[in-house]
Structures are given as C-alpha cells and as structure tokens.
Design an enzyme around this catalytic site. Structure first.
Site, PDB file in Angstrom:
ATOM      1  N   SER A   5       0.832  -1.194   0.000  1.00  0.00           N
ATOM      2  CA  SER A   5       0.000   0.000   0.000  1.00  0.00           C
ATOM      3  C   SER A   5       0.874   1.256   0.000  1.00  0.00           C
ATOM      4  O   SER A   5       1.769   1.368  -0.826  1.00  0.00           O
ATOM      5  CB  SER A   5      -0.927  -0.073   1.223  1.00  0.00           C
ATOM      6  OG  SER A   5      -1.890   0.938   1.183  1.00  0.00           O
ATOM      7  N   ASP A  45      -9.819  -3.737  -5.956  1.00  0.00           N
ATOM      8  CA  ASP A  45      -9.194  -3.059  -4.809  1.00  0.00           C
ATOM      9  C   ASP A  45      -9.683  -1.608  -4.798  1.00  0.00           C
ATOM     10  O   ASP A  45      -9.369  -0.835  -5.705  1.00  0.00           O
ATOM     11  CB  ASP A  45      -7.672  -3.116  -4.967  1.00  0.00           C
ATOM     12  CG  ASP A  45      -6.944  -2.423  -3.820  1.00  0.00           C
ATOM     13  OD1 ASP A  45      -7.625  -1.791  -2.969  1.00  0.00           O
ATOM     14  OD2 ASP A  45      -5.715  -2.505  -3.778  1.00  0.00           O
ATOM     15  N   HIS A  79      -7.567  -5.276  -0.844  1.00  0.00           N
ATOM     16  CA  HIS A  79      -6.368  -4.443  -0.777  1.00  0.00           C
ATOM     17  C   HIS A  79      -5.216  -5.139  -0.057  1.00  0.00           C
ATOM     18  O   HIS A  79      -4.106  -4.626  -0.050  1.00  0.00           O
ATOM     19  CB  HIS A  79      -6.717  -3.130  -0.065  1.00  0.00           C
ATOM     20  CG  HIS A  79      -5.600  -2.132  -0.067  1.00  0.00           C
ATOM     21  ND1 HIS A  79      -5.008  -1.667  -1.225  1.00  0.00           N
ATOM     22  CD2 HIS A  79      -4.946  -1.506   0.949  1.00  0.00           C
ATOM     23  CE1 HIS A  79      -4.054  -0.797  -0.920  1.00  0.00           C
ATOM     24  NE2 HIS A  79      -3.994  -0.690   0.392  1.00  0.00           N
TER      25      HIS A  79
END
Lengths: 262, 368
Positions: free
Chosen positions: A94, A216, A244
């Site tokens: 991320s 996502d 995610h």
C-alpha cells in the site's frame, strides 16, 4: 535511540541479501506474517513498524516530520544504513510502496529492487488521472477521526484506552495486532491519502514489480497501470486475489510472484 | 411451531442487524433489521457489496484495518462506524464480526452484527468536547494561579523595602528627645511595622509553599533559642502590654533549626494567643529538649475554646476566627506555622479545652 529500535525492526533468515518488508496504513508488520517467513531460507528478512504503528517508539512521533511520506522514507533510509543494507529488496504494501520508492531515490545504494503491493502515487482523482477517490471522500475520512473517536477501537494501543486500573484489559490489547494511536492514524491517513508522488515515479531506478489485486477500492487497476507506465522497465502482475491486502488474503500467490521476480 | 421456524425468525426478526459476508466482500444474507435501518425492501441488500452500505470512511477503515484484523485474529469487537442508507444519509452503528471457515471452500465467511449507536455517538462527541474544554480550562487556571502566586511573591518583596525605611526612620526618631505623646506614637508605629513585617513574611512563605518549592530552610545549630523567643514575645507585647506572658525555657541541648523561621512560628503562635486568648489569663510559653531526641515548644492561652467543628481546618490557609472580622489579618498565621513545622520534619498540633488552648510544635532534634 537507534532507528532499529525506534521502528521495532525484527530480523530473521539466513541469506546474504536483505529483504525489507514495510506495512501500509492501518496495520503493522503483522501484515507480512504469512509472506515474509517464506523467504527466510534465501534472504536476510527484515520486518518493521512505521513510527505510530505496532511496537514502534511512541515518543518518536513528530507531527511535522511525519506530515508527509518523506518523513517515513527518511526512516527507511536510516534503518537501511544502520543495518548496512546494500542492493537489497524493498517490499512495500500500500502506501509503503511509495515510501520505498522515495527511499530508493534518496539512497539508491540501499535497494536495487522494489516490490510494490497495491501501490498508488495519488489517491485523489486529478483531471484525467483516476486515483479512485474524490477530494470530498478524503475530507470525509479525515473528519471521521474527530467525529467518531472509537472507529479505531479495534486496534487501539493499550495506553490510549487509559486502562491503568484494568490491567487485564491492557494485557489483552498488548497481544492484539495493528495497534495504532487514533491521533497518529489521522495524521498518517492525511499524509497517505493527500500524497501525490506521480512526479517521483520516473526517478525510480530500481527494478520494480507491481502486484495488483482485483477489485481493490484503495488502489484500483488503473492506478497500478499508471505506476507501471511511469516506472521504466517495471512489471505489473494482476493477481487473482481481491481486495487491498493480498499479503493476508492470498499470501501464497503473493509469495510465488515475488519469488519468481527476485 | 417447529424449531426451524423459530431459528429463522430469530435471524429475520432479531433486534439487531445480521450480515453474512463472503470472503471477497459480497453480502450473502441480511436480516430485516438491516433492511429497515438502511431503507431497503427486505432482501434487496443481498448480493450487494459491503462497501455499498458503508460510508467512505468506513470502507477505508474496513479495507486497511478491519479486514486485516479479521484475517489475523478472526474477530473484531466494538468498532463504531457509519452505514449508508439507500438515500445516501449515514447512520452510526456499533459493529462486531467473526471470521469462520466456509464449509464449501478455503475462504472464510464473515458474520457481522450491527447495533444502532446514534445516541452513543452524540454522547461520545460530547465527552470529547467536554474533555477538550476541561483541559483548556485547567490550563488557564494553572496559568492564572502561577501568575497570581508570582504576583504575591513579587509584591511581598516590593513591600519590604519601604517598610524597612519606615522602621529605620522610627528607630532614628526614637533616639531624639520626644514628648510623651511622641514616644507613644513611635511605639505604636514600631508595633505596626512589626505586624506588617510578619504579614509580609507569611504571605511570602505562603506563595513559596504554593509555588511548589516549599518553605526553604537555612539550618544552623543554636545553643539556646531563649533569647530569640524572648525578643519575639517582647516585640509582640509592645502592642498588648497588659497581657501577661510566662516563659519557661528548660531545653538543655542545642537545637538545629532555621532561627528566623522558628521566630516566625513563635510570632504567629503568640500573635494568635494574644488575639484570641482571655486577657486576664497569662499566655504560657514553654520549650524543652527530650531524652529521646526531640525539641518541643508550646504556646498556651486561656479563654473560650476553639469550636470542635473548626479544628479540622484550623491549619488551612485563609481560615480566620469566626467573629473577629479582619483583626487577624489574612488567616495565614497558623497555616504558615504549620508549614514551618513540617519543613523542619516536625508537627504542629492543637488541643483546646475550657481550661486551655495549646499549640504544640515538636520536631526531631538529634544534635548535642
């Protein structure tokens, strides 16, 4: 205090070359617990918590330093230098994908390989660029920290709960995952979701692999493609995993993709 | 009514919301409570994504924090977030969830329960804003208090200088040839200077005690405190010459103390006895050193006893005798005497009966 203890660095593995795993917004190094150990036989495996998350030093939090991703990238550089990492592999989930990219630009000798899991150089739409969020979405998110102070109660650090008189509760929380101070989470959310690192992507010289999930909502497929198109020579793999956090929901697929690349 | 029907009703008509969620975020089943709360016809939510009934901040919270937690620890509790109604408005709920193995495959299914939390959210917001206000108020009070005490300390110093001038002037004048009336006026002046000086000492010590540093001592070993006590008594008696004072100093060992503070303590106690005691009965002052290594000093007067209800607050600052108006000054005398006793590692205690009111100062004294 050393960067190694400040960032709660944990080391395992028997290899020469270092793989550093960094977590994203909302969790801590536990995020990598189903992936990182698979590399112990061939690499020196390093996991860490960003300041404000997990077992990092809460006193090290500086609202000015961590107002942008640069502060977090500086920490990665410090950890890398303290550990004597050279030509290592940085694996970021991320927002840590961009933090790792910034660190590799600041100190190119540390990492010659970047693995980005669900990266996004900018979360807010901008003209033709589709980040996936409107500016008002992020405003709503940031306002929610004040409006709903218990949203992060599932992962509040024990000190936050003020339960000095209830030690049994503190004990229980000590063993919980993804601990975060809601006030720090708000600032990290601001640094993350208002970041714009599109201009930094072309500066990345490390060999780069992008792992993109289906469906996502934090970093969509278009964003993954944008990252691929702007880091020269990078490779994008669209995983079967959805959501995610494939490092938790599909660790085997993530591990396999990384192994094939490195 | 069959058992199966009971369980179905228990789900459909439960007083809380149930959602069964697939591992990839598809809502498999919801109950009536959820449909009613969110304004959908029964069953219409099934098949939607969880994100469709979550606010934007709830979606981000779920993806970045709650979903990982469900993977790592299999359950989450007491999370508060906002659901989105069919008309787009938000409704606060408390959410709990558990993840359990799906019998059909590897992926886990998630069971979610919701409770409405609108009132609670308002209350939390009020608590947070009340806490913020209290912290602001406390900080302001602390700043003000600090300023007040500094003001008092500075003022005390500024008052001393002119008072020394007045005292010196009176002393010079008293050596001149004066009329009887002149001598009387000088005597009154010197009495006033003394009282003023005592008040300033008390105010300064009060400020010091409250500023946190406590009353500082300059300890010295004195062979005897008798001349000091005599001097204090004489000065005070100048303004009440008809009140007898009997002194019995039987201490045989030297005493380690701050003499100016002990002088202040004696002055405060004797001043108190002169103000409150019966003028027809003598004030008795005594001091002794004991075999077990302590120094004791007492001041006793006759007259009306101290009311029992006044005893617990006797040594508090700004407590004055009930009927005396401002005659006693600020009401700091006994408080300061008590603080001086404490600073010496000792105690100051009071007993009061029809026969006698007695203040006893006792401190450890191992010299000699």
């Amino acid at each position: 205090m050393s960067a190694i203890s400040r960032n709660n660095v944990k080391v395992s593995g028997t290899g020469e070359r270092t793989m550093l795993f960094a977590h994203g917004f909302g969790c801590d190094q536990a995020m990598w617990r189903f992936v990182a150990p698979s590399f112990n036989d061939a690499f020196k495996v390093v996991t860490m918590d960003h300041v404000g998350a997990g077992g990092s030093d809460p006193d090290a939090y500086d609202i000015g330093k961590y107002a942008s991703l640069d502060g977090y990238a500086d920490d990665i550089v410090e950890v890398g230098r303290e550990m004597g990492i050279r030509n290592g592999i940085f694996v970021g989930h991320s927002v840590s994908s961009m933090i790792g990219a910034l660190a590799s630009i600041k100190a190119p000798e540390l990492f010659n390989t970047l693995i980005m899991v669900g990266p996004s150089p900018r979360y807010i739409d901008d003209g033709a660029y589709v980040g996936g969020f409107g500016a008002s979405d992020i405003e709503e998110l940031l306002a929610s920290f004040a409006d709903n102070p218990l949203a992060w109660s599932a992962s509040m650090a024990p000190a936050i709960m003020g339960n000095a008189d209830r030690p049994e509760l503190g004990q229980e929380l000590t063993e919980s995952f993804c601990r975060t101070d809601p006030r720090i989470a708000r600032e990290f959310a601001r640094a993350t979701f208002t970041s714009d690192n599109r201009a930094d992507l072309p500066k990345v010289t490390a060999r780069t692999l992008i792992l993109q999930c289906r469906d996502d909502i934090i970093a969509g497929e278009k964003v993954g493609e944008y990252v691929r198109d702007n880091i020269s020579g990078s490779q994008l793999i669209l995983l079967d995993a959805t959501g995610h956090c494939p490092n938790l929901s599909a660790p085997d697929e993530v591990t396999k993709a990384i192994k094939e690349f490195v | 009514m069959t058992e199966e029907l009971d369980y179905r009703k228990l789900f459909d008509e439960a007083p809380c919301g149930y959602v069964l969620l697939s591992a990839d975020g598809v809502i498999l089943k919801t109950n009536d409570w959820v449909a009613n709360l969110l304004g959908y016809p029964t069953g219409e939510i099934d098949g939607k994504r969880l994100r469709d009934i979550f606010s934007m901040s709830a979606r981000i919270l779920f993806e970045t924090n709650l979903a990982p937690l469900l993977k790592l620890q299999k359950n989450i509790r007491e999370v508060t977030l906002d659901l989105k109604r069919s008309d787009g408005t938000l409704v606060p709920v408390i959410m709990g969830a558990t993840s359990f193995p799906d019998p059909l495959g590897n992926a886990n299914t998630i069971r979610i329960v919701f409770l409405e939390a609108g009132e609670r959210r308002l209350y939390e917001r009020e608590l947070v804003s009340a806490r913020d206000n209290a912290q602001k108020g406390l900080q302001k009070e602390m700043d003000d208090g600090q300023l007040r005490e500094q003001f008092v300390a500075v003022l005390g110093h500024d008052l001393r200088n002119p008072l020394s001038s007045i005292s010196a002037a009176a002393r010079i004048l008293s050596k001149e040839t004066l009329s009887d009336r002149g001598r009387q006026v000088i005597g009154l002046m010197q009495g006033s200077v003394l009282r003023m000086s005592g008040l300033i000492d008390n105010v300064l010590d009060f400020a010091r005690a409250r500023l946190g540093g406590g009353i500082g001592l300059q300890l010295r070993v004195e062979d005897t405190l008798e001349p000091l006590i005599n001097q204090v008594v004489q000065e005070l008696r100048a303004s009440s010459p008809d009140h007898d004072v009997l002194m019995s100093y039987t201490a045989t060992r030297p005493v380690e103390c701050d003499t100016s503070k002990i002088g202040q303590l004696v002055s405060n106690l004797v001043g108190n006895a002169l103000s409150h005691g019966d003028k027809r009965q003598p004030i008795r002052i005594g001091a002794e050193t004991t075999e077990n290594g302590s120094f004791r000093l007492w001041v006793a007067n006759g007259g009306k006893p101290i009311a029992a209800e006044a005893m617990p607050t006797l040594f508090n600052p700004f407590v004055r005798g009930q009927s005396q108006g401002y005659k006693d000054g600020l009401g700091l005398g006994l408080y300061i005497a008590h603080e001086i006793a404490k600073a010496h590692g000792g105690t100051l205690t009071a007993t009061s009966t029809e026969q006698e009111t007695c203040f006893l100062f006792e401190m450890p004294n191992t010299v000699g």
